[in-house]
Enzyme design. Sequence first.
Site, PDB file in Angstrom:
ATOM      1  N   SER A 264       0.831  -1.198   0.000  1.00 44.56           N
ATOM      2  CA  SER A 264       0.000   0.000   0.000  1.00 44.56           C
ATOM      3  C   SER A 264       0.869   1.253   0.000  1.00 44.56           C
ATOM      4  O   SER A 264       0.583   2.230  -0.690  1.00 44.56           O
ATOM      5  CB  SER A 264      -0.944   0.002   1.205  1.00 44.56           C
TER       6      SER A 264
ATOM      7  N   HIS B  88      -3.375  13.068   1.638  1.00 43.38           N
ATOM      8  CA  HIS B  88      -4.179  12.013   2.257  1.00 43.38           C
ATOM      9  C   HIS B  88      -3.310  11.428   3.363  1.00 43.38           C
ATOM     10  O   HIS B  88      -2.163  11.040   3.107  1.00 43.38           O
ATOM     11  CB  HIS B  88      -4.511  10.953   1.197  1.00 43.38           C
TER      12      HIS B  88
ATOM     13  N   LYS C 213       3.831   9.445   9.379  1.00 42.45           N
ATOM     14  CA  LYS C 213       5.100   9.004   8.795  1.00 42.45           C
ATOM     15  C   LYS C 213       5.016   8.986   7.261  1.00 42.45           C
ATOM     16  O   LYS C 213       5.974   9.348   6.569  1.00 42.45           O
ATOM     17  CB  LYS C 213       5.424   7.596   9.331  1.00 42.45           C
TER      18      LYS C 213
ATOM     19  N   LYS D  44       7.223  10.957   4.401  1.00 42.25           N
ATOM     20  CA  LYS D  44       7.858  10.275   3.269  1.00 42.25           C
ATOM     21  C   LYS D  44       7.397  10.872   1.944  1.00 42.25           C
ATOM     22  O   LYS D  44       8.169  10.977   0.994  1.00 42.25           O
ATOM     23  CB  LYS D  44       7.512   8.782   3.288  1.00 42.25           C
TER      24      LYS D  44
END
EC number: 2.3.3.10
Lengths: 303, 303
Positions: A43, A81, A86, A90
């Site tokens: 995902s 979103h 974390k 990223k």
Amino acid sequence: MLIGPNAPISFESKYRASHMAHVYDFYKPDLASEYPVVDGKLSQTCYLMALDSCYRQFCNKYEKIAGKQFSISDAEYFVFHSPYNKLVQKSFARLYYNDFMRNCSYVDDDAKEKLQSFSNLTGEESYQSRDLEKASQQVAKHLYGIKVQPTTLLPKQIGNMYTASLYAALASVLYNKHDSLNGQRIVMFSYGSGLTSTMFSLRLNNGQHPFSLSNIGSVLGVTEKLQSRHETLPEKFVETLKLMEHRYGAKDFETSSDTSLLQPGTFYLTKVDSMYRRFYSQKPAEEIGGGKTKCCNGFANGH
Amino acid sequence: MLIGPNAPISFESKYRASHMAHVYDFYKPDLASEYPVVDGKLSQTCYLMALDSCYRQFCNKYEKIAGKQFSISDAEYFVFHSPYNKLVQKSFARLYYNDFMRNCSYVDDDAKEKLQSFSNLTGEESYQSRDLEKASQQVAKHLYGIKVQPTTLLPKQIGNMYTASLYAALASVLYNKHDSLNGQRIVMFSYGSGLTSTMFSLRLNNGQHPFSLSNIGSVLGVTEKLQSRHETLPEKFVETLKLMEHRYGAKDFETSSDTSLLQPGTFYLTKVDSMYRRFYSQKPAEEIGGGKTKCCNGFANGH
């Protein structure tokens, strides 16, 4: 969402870019369970690939229309979103890495040096490289604090809201920065597993009362709402989750009659009968005098 | 559905009338089962109440716009959402009963006499009266044969198709009557449990090839399609249903590799793995020479 002329938040539809793919990254195949099946690693890779694809197309459109290169420096805020913070860190670092690969002028020599060794990675390698993840987050850290941090208040405080997370992040920056948003641009990245994703941008202007950014910031009342939350012991939280699991899709039960934690005016489930029919009640609105009642976030006539 | 100018089938949107209500007549609360929960008697009453409400509004709009009364005699065909044919018969009879109550001029003395004793029923009583049901079906029988019978071919041959049933009924009358539909009106009644319903009307004209009624009638190929069905023993049918129930929402199985009953070009499920991921294959299209292949109902290039 209210739509009208002279909006304080307007869409720059001409730059909008989408990416879709058929993947089993996060899905709900077991209809009897409220929980999804998640392939966490897949995902995350899907999310970053979608982000890359949307950003590439967004930049292409911008460059075709505006006649100059687009980079992170052309928007004041980036709203993602936000399933967990974390991933937002990223993601912003990934945009920075994209800009580095595109030779954007704001990327300084120090950043170039730190990212140089990753410039020959294939796409697939770049998604798997923990070193790239670390290095790009490090060089993007300063800009993250300016362009992303103000959007993370609600997602970090509340946790994963799924679809709502993007708009909770937008609400966060509107709340935190409404005094200085006039003329600024916000880039949004929307993602739904399965997957479909879109990057689009917003232009802000102060607007006219009551549809002004300052009034929006004020009625959002984010601080008060966060402060009005109730603390619960972990044991109580786990117990509540168990009850929810037990009742998911179930019939023939009545809910607790304790409505003390509900806001005045809230509709709530009272029972599900043996035929699965659902019954609701509404917590009375608060009398505030003058025949008016306070109801949720607004006011309604008391009849 | 193709939308374009000079359509052979055009919507008379100005008369469209809808009715909605919150009812538990037919619903799917148990997500682990493929079967709905049905309250048959309630669902039928809801259907007829919705029909009455839509017809009343449809007539009002027609009368306001056209300046004259609307009745069954103003449309050549009536097409109903068709879960089972008995309900379609009852529905048309109900429209006739409405016209009787509205003193429509086509209702003859014999019909008036037969329906007179029902003219003082309350709405609720009228939905429960078996005698009214019988009497109204009797007086409407002749018109049913003309205005409804030609629409019932596919729903009767195939059984309940749910959403598709209205359009299968429309296809039936287009197929049966395409030579004589020019200038005629078809009234449609769409119904979904829960409930929401709409009555709307269509105007037909012969149109230009390939979008002509005669070509539509011919490509529908209803007779050939019905004849190409395979007969199955009841035991085999029951066994197939059992297999379907067993596999509903299930994981970790492979389907039969016998595709002999599938049309060329059909996509079909081959397996669902342990993660509920679904895999499909496609039955090869038939070679028909000249590098072309026959695929389903159409033709596609074979590459």
